[in-house]
Design a protein around this motif. Structure first.
Motif, PDB file in Angstrom:
ATOM      1  N   GLY B 191       0.918  -1.161   0.094  1.00  0.00           N
ATOM      2  CA  GLY B 191      -0.118  -0.197   0.035  1.00  0.00           C
ATOM      3  C   GLY B 191       0.914   1.281  -0.022  1.00  0.00           C
ATOM      4  N   SER B 192       1.963   1.196   0.659  1.00  0.00           N
ATOM      5  CA  SER B 192       3.083   2.320   0.492  1.00  0.00           C
ATOM      6  C   SER B 192       4.469   1.795   0.425  1.00  0.00           C
ATOM      7  CB  SER B 192       2.702   3.379   1.754  1.00  0.00           C
ATOM      8  OG  SER B 192       2.983   2.535   2.803  1.00  0.00           O
ATOM      9  N   TRP B 193       5.253   2.573   0.103  1.00  0.00           N
ATOM     10  CA  TRP B 193       6.534   2.164  -0.172  1.00  0.00           C
ATOM     11  C   TRP B 193       7.553   3.430   0.009  1.00  0.00           C
ATOM     12  CZ3 TRP B 193       7.785  -2.648  -1.793  1.00  0.00           C
ATOM     13  CH2 TRP B 193       6.767  -3.457  -2.553  1.00  0.00           C
ATOM     14  N   ARG B 194       8.877   2.805   0.529  1.00  0.00           N
ATOM     15  CA  ARG B 194      10.004   3.966   0.641  1.00  0.00           C
ATOM     16  C   ARG B 194      11.190   3.362   0.148  1.00  0.00           C
ATOM     17  NH1 ARG B 194      12.816   3.489   5.524  1.00  0.00           N
ATOM     18  NH2 ARG B 194      11.759   2.086   6.777  1.00  0.00           N
ATOM     19  N   PRO B 195      12.148   4.252  -0.233  1.00  0.00           N
ATOM     20  CA  PRO B 195      13.571   3.791  -0.708  1.00  0.00           C
ATOM     21  C   PRO B 195      14.010   3.121   0.200  1.00  0.00           C
ATOM     22  CG  PRO B 195      13.057   5.798  -1.333  1.00  0.00           C
ATOM     23  CD  PRO B 195      12.000   5.753  -0.516  1.00  0.00           C
ATOM     24  N   ILE B 196      15.008   2.099   0.283  1.00  0.00           N
ATOM     25  CA  ILE B 196      15.860   1.717   1.251  1.00  0.00           C
ATOM     26  C   ILE B 196      17.225   1.359   0.763  1.00  0.00           C
ATOM     27  CG2 ILE B 196      14.141   0.636   2.904  1.00  0.00           C
ATOM     28  CD1 ILE B 196      14.708  -2.066   1.343  1.00  0.00           C
ATOM     29  N   ASN B 197      18.060   2.470   0.357  1.00  0.00           N
ATOM     30  CA  ASN B 197      19.223   2.611  -0.427  1.00  0.00           C
ATOM     31  C   ASN B 197      20.459   3.006   0.386  1.00  0.00           C
ATOM     32  OD1 ASN B 197      18.129   1.228  -2.764  1.00  0.00           O
ATOM     33  ND2 ASN B 197      16.927   3.217  -2.874  1.00  0.00           N
ATOM     34  N   ARG B 198      20.130   3.284   1.827  1.00  0.00           N
ATOM     35  CA  ARG B 198      21.042   3.891   2.554  1.00  0.00           C
ATOM     36  C   ARG B 198      22.303   3.024   2.572  1.00  0.00           C
ATOM     37  NH1 ARG B 198      18.582   5.184   7.317  1.00  0.00           N
ATOM     38  NH2 ARG B 198      17.378   6.748   6.643  1.00  0.00           N
ATOM     39  N   GLY B 199      23.570   3.624   2.112  1.00  0.00           N
ATOM     40  CA  GLY B 199      24.606   2.753   2.486  1.00  0.00           C
ATOM     41  C   GLY B 199      25.088   2.332   0.910  1.00  0.00           C
ATOM     42  N   LEU B 200      24.237   2.456  -0.038  1.00  0.00           N
ATOM     43  CA  LEU B 200      24.572   1.992  -1.357  1.00  0.00           C
ATOM     44  C   LEU B 200      25.317   3.268  -1.945  1.00  0.00           C
ATOM     45  CD1 LEU B 200      21.300   0.268  -3.016  1.00  0.00           C
ATOM     46  CD2 LEU B 200      23.274  -0.743  -1.234  1.00  0.00           C
ATOM     47  N   VAL B 201      26.528   3.000  -2.611  1.00  0.00           N
ATOM     48  CA  VAL B 201      27.438   3.771  -3.307  1.00  0.00           C
ATOM     49  C   VAL B 201      27.427   3.471  -4.855  1.00  0.00           C
ATOM     50  CG1 VAL B 201      29.602   5.044  -3.428  1.00  0.00           C
ATOM     51  CG2 VAL B 201      28.496   4.439  -1.129  1.00  0.00           C
ATOM     52  N   SER B 202      27.047   4.277  -5.638  1.00  0.00           N
ATOM     53  CA  SER B 202      27.166   3.914  -7.087  1.00  0.00           C
ATOM     54  C   SER B 202      27.779   5.076  -7.855  1.00  0.00           C
ATOM     55  CB  SER B 202      25.794   3.704  -7.781  1.00  0.00           C
ATOM     56  OG  SER B 202      25.021   2.623  -7.037  1.00  0.00           O
ATOM     57  N   ALA B 203      28.978   4.815  -8.308  1.00  0.00           N
ATOM     58  CA  ALA B 203      30.087   5.733  -9.227  1.00  0.00           C
ATOM     59  C   ALA B 203      29.078   6.033 -10.507  1.00  0.00           C
ATOM     60  CB  ALA B 203      31.317   5.191  -9.475  1.00  0.00           C
ATOM     61  N   GLY B 204      28.249   5.320 -10.855  1.00  0.00           N
ATOM     62  CA  GLY B 204      27.695   5.588 -12.226  1.00  0.00           C
ATOM     63  C   GLY B 204      26.364   6.527 -12.412  1.00  0.00           C
ATOM     64  N   ILE B 205      26.122   7.103 -10.907  1.00  0.00           N
ATOM     65  CA  ILE B 205      25.117   8.188 -10.851  1.00  0.00           C
ATOM     66  C   ILE B 205      25.384   9.563 -10.486  1.00  0.00           C
ATOM     67  CG2 ILE B 205      23.306   6.336 -10.771  1.00  0.00           C
ATOM     68  CD1 ILE B 205      23.287   6.840  -7.741  1.00  0.00           C
ATOM     69  N   PRO B 206      24.905  10.666 -10.775  1.00  0.00           N
ATOM     70  CA  PRO B 206      25.528  12.074 -10.308  1.00  0.00           C
ATOM     71  C   PRO B 206      26.042  11.858  -8.863  1.00  0.00           C
ATOM     72  CG  PRO B 206      23.672  12.077 -11.778  1.00  0.00           C
ATOM     73  CD  PRO B 206      23.822  10.787 -11.449  1.00  0.00           C
ATOM     74  N   ASP B 207      24.905  11.552  -7.694  1.00  0.00           N
ATOM     75  CA  ASP B 207      25.224  11.578  -6.490  1.00  0.00           C
ATOM     76  C   ASP B 207      25.357  10.373  -5.960  1.00  0.00           C
ATOM     77  OD1 ASP B 207      25.139  11.785  -3.776  1.00  0.00           O
ATOM     78  OD2 ASP B 207      23.192  12.765  -3.539  1.00  0.00           O
ATOM     79  N   ASP B 209      25.640   8.599  -3.604  1.00  0.00           N
ATOM     80  CA  ASP B 209      24.801   7.837  -2.527  1.00  0.00           C
ATOM     81  C   ASP B 209      23.438   8.556  -2.559  1.00  0.00           C
ATOM     82  OD1 ASP B 209      25.559  10.527  -1.559  1.00  0.00           O
ATOM     83  OD2 ASP B 209      26.218   9.703   0.395  1.00  0.00           O
ATOM     84  N   ALA B 210      22.987   8.681  -3.478  1.00  0.00           N
ATOM     85  CA  ALA B 210      21.351   9.219  -3.813  1.00  0.00           C
ATOM     86  C   ALA B 210      20.450   8.312  -2.948  1.00  0.00           C
ATOM     87  CB  ALA B 210      21.255   9.721  -5.020  1.00  0.00           C
ATOM     88  N   GLU B 211      19.316   8.825  -2.789  1.00  0.00           N
ATOM     89  CA  GLU B 211      18.294   7.998  -2.252  1.00  0.00           C
ATOM     90  C   GLU B 211      17.646   7.101  -3.178  1.00  0.00           C
ATOM     91  OE1 GLU B 211      14.663   9.718  -0.995  1.00  0.00           O
ATOM     92  OE2 GLU B 211      14.678   8.764   0.947  1.00  0.00           O
ATOM     93  N   VAL B 212      17.860   7.471  -4.332  1.00  0.00           N
ATOM     94  CA  VAL B 212      17.276   6.509  -5.568  1.00  0.00           C
ATOM     95  C   VAL B 212      18.230   6.774  -6.711  1.00  0.00           C
ATOM     96  CG1 VAL B 212      14.909   6.695  -4.712  1.00  0.00           C
ATOM     97  CG2 VAL B 212      15.719   7.959  -6.565  1.00  0.00           C
ATOM     98  N   GLY B 213      18.144   5.617  -7.663  1.00  0.00           N
ATOM     99  CA  GLY B 213      18.730   5.551  -8.807  1.00  0.00           C
ATOM    100  C   GLY B 213      19.945   4.536  -8.845  1.00  0.00           C
ATOM    101  N   HIS B 214      19.884   3.555  -7.777  1.00  0.00           N
ATOM    102  CA  HIS B 214      20.994   2.813  -7.719  1.00  0.00           C
ATOM    103  C   HIS B 214      20.611   1.596  -8.608  1.00  0.00           C
ATOM    104  CE1 HIS B 214      23.231   4.335  -4.668  1.00  0.00           C
ATOM    105  NE2 HIS B 214      22.031   5.068  -4.173  1.00  0.00           N
ATOM    106  N   CYS B 215      21.416   0.670  -9.480  1.00  0.00           N
ATOM    107  CA  CYS B 215      21.300  -0.313 -10.185  1.00  0.00           C
ATOM    108  C   CYS B 215      21.311  -1.755  -9.321  1.00  0.00           C
ATOM    109  CB  CYS B 215      21.981  -0.367 -11.283  1.00  0.00           C
ATOM    110  SG  CYS B 215      21.316  -1.709 -12.545  1.00  0.00           S
ATOM    111  N   VAL B 216      20.412  -1.943  -8.546  1.00  0.00           N
ATOM    112  CA  VAL B 216      20.224  -2.954  -7.681  1.00  0.00           C
ATOM    113  C   VAL B 216      19.987  -4.452  -8.553  1.00  0.00           C
ATOM    114  CG1 VAL B 216      19.245  -4.317  -5.803  1.00  0.00           C
ATOM    115  CG2 VAL B 216      19.694  -1.789  -5.570  1.00  0.00           C
TER     116      VAL B 216
END
Lengths: 98, 371
Positions: B191-207, B209-216
């Protein structure tokens, strides 16, 4: 009866062998034949035309009497040879790939 | 004696591999749905005779097939995956906004409590649910409508919801992973969702350690320890011990931390498996050696498992849904390759044998442990 030739994948999906024969009231249009085909074989809904919009899927083609009707609107009347059952309407998987 | 049934989806049909509990002699049947891309097949944990299959082609679209007799016969069920409400847009490769368009079902996740209940993760990324045995599908739109949704953009494989993990211990909790948006959690049945990406670091995105945008690439969980999650990201193998609230890297001594699948031993929640791949542009094993890596410590310390796997001139890939474990003792591990081999180990990965060598490219592998 209107005769429709389906590609092998769709014949198998619909569980039919050979051509499909459909009774379609006049005027016999491209859209009316596809409506009748999907009514007779509901599993084909979404496989030839998108659900909802009923737009032709990009890699599906409609051929009739050596003419490509793929880009014609649904209310296009089919040739007399199709209407009287002398020729089939071909639903074709487009040549694509390598 | 127990037996296992391995469900294999390939680019040109599905195959079913059967063996008794020794898992040394295999009966291979198929292809089912020959010529169609079979992104995923999975059996119901409630009724193992009920198996779901995602069948698609670029020509004729999506079908969902259901078997109620353990795969002997199949029937198509509903295939209308209509997005709920205003369709909206997401970011396209060129930075423009692009309407959400259904392409295919990547992953089917049967519910743990009802054989008629099954979830579907689709491209363009969205989550659908059927409560009537697949006859009708309803989107759970809160995920796609998350405030970050308009910023999601497709990875090389498309904007796909490819992983859905259901927590059997915590009612209503589920995890989804989307390429390339990241991981999300719901605690209320979707019914609701939130991003759970704290601690992910992806060199291929502008930020990075952004909250979203990681290629899991994939998330795995041991059902008895649902707070612990393991993740194979585009690069990096990650671990969370708080239900995804935070992640730490556990790549350790892997020869490459790029890869697609990750899975957990059926009886040892700290024993995990990955298949390292050279890089994001070289989708084959380092040094041409096909090695499964096992960690018995939940990450960081890894050992190469090579016995029975090709150790020269091997340049296949193993895709995200193409590894699975059975629940026998000892635990069996299975994976399929883009070269069409399905390998199995009946002893937790110590020894491997090819079950079948020349299938079409393998897209998915699932296992059913049967009485």
């Amino acid at each position: 009866m209107i005769r429709v030739v389906l590609p092998a994948h769709l014949r198998k999906l619909a569980g039919v062998e050979g051509e499909v024969a459909l009774a379609v009231d006049a005027p016999v249009t491209l859209g009316a034949v596809l409506d009748a085909l999907e009514a007779a074989h509901p599993v084909l809904r979404g496989a030839i035309r998108d659900h909802g919009s009923l737009r032709r899927r990009p890699f599906v083609r409609y051929f009739a009497c050596e003419e490509d009707l793929s880009h014609e609107p649904p209310d296009t009347r089919l040739p007399e040879a199709i209407v009287v059952g002398r020729e089939p309407l071909h639903v074709v998987g487009a040549m694509a790939g390598g | 004696m127990s037996r296992v049934r391995v469900l294999v989806g390939t680019k040109k049909g599905a195959f079913v591999l059967n063996a008794d509990g020794k898992r040394d002699r295999w009966e291979v049947s198929g292809p089912l749905f020959g010529g169609w891309e079979m992104y995923h097949l999975k059996g119901s944990p409630v009724d193992p005779d009920r198996i779901w299959a995602s069948q698609s082609t670029g020509w004729f679209g999506q079908q969902i097939q259901r078997s109620d007799d353990g795969g002997r016969s199949w029937n198509p069920v509903g295939n209308d995956f209509a997005y709920s409400g205003e369709t909206g847009t997401h970011q396209w490769y060129d930075g423009t906004q692009h309407p959400w368009e259904f392409a295919r079902v990547w992953h089917l996740e049967p519910a743990h409590d009802d054989p008629d209940s099954v979830y579907a993760g689709v491209e363009d990324a969205a989550l659908f649910h059927s409560r009537d045995g697949g006859r009708t599908w309803r989107e759970l739109p809160a995920l796609r409508n998350h405030e970050s949704g308009a910023s999601w953009q497709p990875g090389a494989g498309g904007l796909c919801l490819h992983t859905l993990v259901l927590d059997r211990e915590t009612p209503g909790r589920m995890y989804a992973a989307i390429s390339a948006a990241g991981a999300f959690r719901s605690d209320d049945h979707g019914g609701s969702w939130r991003p759970i990406n704290r601690g992910l670091v992806s060199a291929g995105i502008p930020d990075p350690d952004a909250e979203v945008g990681h290629c899991v690439h994939r998330i795995a969980m041991h059902p008895r320890r649902p707070e612990t999650l393991y993740m194979q990201k585009h690069w990096d193998v990650m671990r969370s011990d708080d239900g995804g609230e935070s992640w730490t890297e556990v790549s350790g001594n892997l020869p490459s931390d790029f890869g697609f699948p990750i899975d957990v031993h059926a009886h040892e929640p700290e024993t995990i498996y990955v298949v390292p791949i050279t890089s994001d542009s070289e989708h084959y094993p380092p040094e041409g050696k096909l090695r499964v890596y096992r960690s018995r410590s939940g990450g960081n310390e890894w050992e190469a498992l090579t016995e029975g796997l090709p150790q020269e001139n091997c340049y296949v890939n193993v895709l995200r849904d193409a590894m699975a474990v059975d629940h026998l003792d000892p635990c069996g591990i299975y994976f399929g390759t883009t070269g069409g081999q399905v390998y199995g180990s009946a002893d937790g990965g110590d020894h491997w044998q090819p079950i079948v060598r020349d299938l079409p490219a393998v897209l998915s592998v699932e296992v059913q442990s049967l009485p």
